[in-house]
Motif scaffolding. Structure first.
Motif, PDB file in Angstrom:
ATOM      1  N   SER A 190       0.860  -1.440  -0.027  1.00  0.00           N
ATOM      2  CA  SER A 190      -0.021   0.035  -0.071  1.00  0.00           C
ATOM      3  C   SER A 190       0.730   1.310  -0.013  1.00  0.00           C
ATOM      4  N   ALA A 191       1.900   1.298   0.659  1.00  0.00           N
ATOM      5  CA  ALA A 191       2.858   2.225   0.773  1.00  0.00           C
ATOM      6  C   ALA A 191       3.473   2.749  -0.526  1.00  0.00           C
ATOM      7  N   LEU A 192       3.910   1.545  -1.194  1.00  0.00           N
ATOM      8  CA  LEU A 192       4.454   1.626  -2.572  1.00  0.00           C
ATOM      9  C   LEU A 192       3.303   2.168  -3.806  1.00  0.00           C
ATOM     10  N   ILE A 194       0.809   4.065  -2.833  1.00  0.00           N
ATOM     11  CA  ILE A 194       0.643   5.538  -2.467  1.00  0.00           C
ATOM     12  C   ILE A 194       1.813   6.635  -3.022  1.00  0.00           C
ATOM     13  N   TRP A 195       2.983   5.913  -2.801  1.00  0.00           N
ATOM     14  CA  TRP A 195       4.072   6.573  -3.213  1.00  0.00           C
ATOM     15  C   TRP A 195       3.856   6.856  -4.741  1.00  0.00           C
ATOM     16  N   ALA A 196       3.778   6.016  -5.481  1.00  0.00           N
ATOM     17  CA  ALA A 196       3.471   5.921  -6.842  1.00  0.00           C
ATOM     18  C   ALA A 196       2.353   6.934  -7.285  1.00  0.00           C
ATOM     19  N   VAL A 198       1.183   9.513  -5.550  1.00  0.00           N
ATOM     20  CA  VAL A 198       1.584  10.989  -5.324  1.00  0.00           C
ATOM     21  C   VAL A 198       2.447  11.448  -6.317  1.00  0.00           C
ATOM     22  N   VAL A 199       3.596  10.460  -6.821  1.00  0.00           N
ATOM     23  CA  VAL A 199       4.456  10.950  -7.670  1.00  0.00           C
ATOM     24  C   VAL A 199       3.873  11.398  -8.982  1.00  0.00           C
ATOM     25  N   THR A 202       1.388  14.368  -8.822  1.00  0.00           N
ATOM     26  CA  THR A 202       2.008  15.780  -8.626  1.00  0.00           C
ATOM     27  C   THR A 202       3.110  16.241  -9.659  1.00  0.00           C
ATOM     28  N   GLY A 221      10.586   8.924  -8.187  1.00  0.00           N
ATOM     29  CA  GLY A 221      10.025   7.980  -7.132  1.00  0.00           C
ATOM     30  C   GLY A 221      10.186   6.455  -7.341  1.00  0.00           C
ATOM     31  N   PRO A 222       9.070   5.684  -7.038  1.00  0.00           N
ATOM     32  CA  PRO A 222       9.290   4.300  -7.358  1.00  0.00           C
ATOM     33  C   PRO A 222       9.270   3.823  -8.773  1.00  0.00           C
ATOM     34  N   TYR A 223       8.873   4.878  -9.602  1.00  0.00           N
ATOM     35  CA  TYR A 223       9.332   4.559 -11.129  1.00  0.00           C
ATOM     36  C   TYR A 223      10.759   4.516 -11.465  1.00  0.00           C
TER      37      TYR A 223
END
Length: 311
Positions: A190-192, A194-196, A198-199, A202, A221-223
């Motif tokens: 879930s954290a992953l 949400i991180w993706a 947001v990136v 924004t 970010g995770p990308y």
């Protein structure tokens, strides 16, 4: 032999072996047919399932359609029977899987391809976001998308699957350690996700949803580690939910979701990205794998996209 014909050949062989086993094993007969009379069922199923599948394996189109229609009908009836009686749950699951495979194989036999583009409708239809929209609008839209998709795909659907699993007497209690591991994995995934999200919202001037896609090509970010972090997060979340609620059918649901995304959604998405971002996406695809994260991230960047009209 094409894949569709090969599938029908395997299905015919498996069906024949299954019927032999049904008459030899009372336990298998009960697990797959409940209290249904095997002789009566066999009189219909052997010619319409086994024989038609065998003919379809040789490329006959009409038998392929008939086998698929019969398999789908039996799957629906057996699922209803299992729900009403709590019997034959194993048979219901097997026939549902067989019906899904038969539909895919039928398309391959008749047209040589599966028309995956027909599934890209509604929220899966590819359209770019409005380039003039404010960043806050993209963030709000992304939050709504995540809430709806997670609520439905990770809440409602697993609940329904679990209810059928219980009703069909197929549930298995997982060890406590597996349940705890499921919670840990779910939170990390879930954290992953949400991180993706947001990136993308924004920095990409859009949202992760195909129908409101980003207008900038984002590598951040995770990308920087994996090409599809939100899809990876969602699939892992689904499997984790299965562990959390002790449902092996929910775990299978997550695996099936990964196959649908990888073979149906991803090819269309990547063609869309390549058409809009060209060499930037091609270079990125060469450096970052789809599913397996890199150990070292690539440099972050944001490449302006070709802002196309909504399609």
């Amino acid at each position: 032999m094409g894949w569709g014909r090969a599938y029908f050949g395997v299905q015919a062989s498996a069906g024949a072996l299954w019927w032999i086993a049904v008459f030899l094993s009372p336990d298998l007969r009960t697990a797959t047919l409940g209290q249904l009379d095997p002789v009566v069922v066999a009189l219909w199923d052997v010619p319409l399932f086994v024989v038609m599948s065998a003919l379809a394996a040789f490329g006959a189109r009409a038998p392929a359609a008939l086998a698929t229609l019969w398999t789908s009908l039996v799957a629906a009836l057996l699922a209803g029977y299992a729900t009403l009686t709590s019997l034959a749950g194993v048979g219901a699951v097997l026939m549902i899987a067989s019906a899904a495979g038969s539909v895919v194989a039928l398309f391959l036999v008749r047209t040589g391809r599966v028309p995956t583009e027909l599934l890209l409708i509604g929220p899966l239809r590819f359209r770019t976001a409005k380039p003039t929209a404010a960043r806050a609008r993209h963030v709000r839209a992304t939050a709504v998308q995540v809430a709806i998709f997670w609520g439905v795909l990770l809440g409602v659907v697993p609940f329904v699957i679990g209810a059928f699993e219980q009703r069909w007497q197929l549930s298995v209690e997982f060890p406590l350690a597996v349940t705890v591991a499921g919670w840990v994995v779910f939170l990390l995934a879930s954290a992953l996700g949400i991180w993706a999200a947001v990136v993308m919202s924004t920095r990409g001037a859009g949202t992760p949803l195909p129908s409101d896609a980003a207008t900038r090509f984002v590598v951040g970010g995770p990308y920087r580690f994996v090409r599809n972090p939100m899809a990876l997060a969602g699939i892992v979340q689904g499997a984790a939910v299965g562990l959390m609620v002790s449902s092996w059918l929910v775990v299978i649901y997550a695996v099936c979701g990964s196959l649908v995304w990888n073979f149906i959604v991803r090819p269309h998405e990547e063609r869309d990205l390549e058409a809009r971002f060209g060499d930037a996406f091609r270079r990125y695809r060469e450096q970052v794998r789809c599913w397996w994260p890199r150990l070292r991230p690539i440099p972050a960047s944001v490449t302006p996209g070709v802002l196309q009209p909504a399609r």
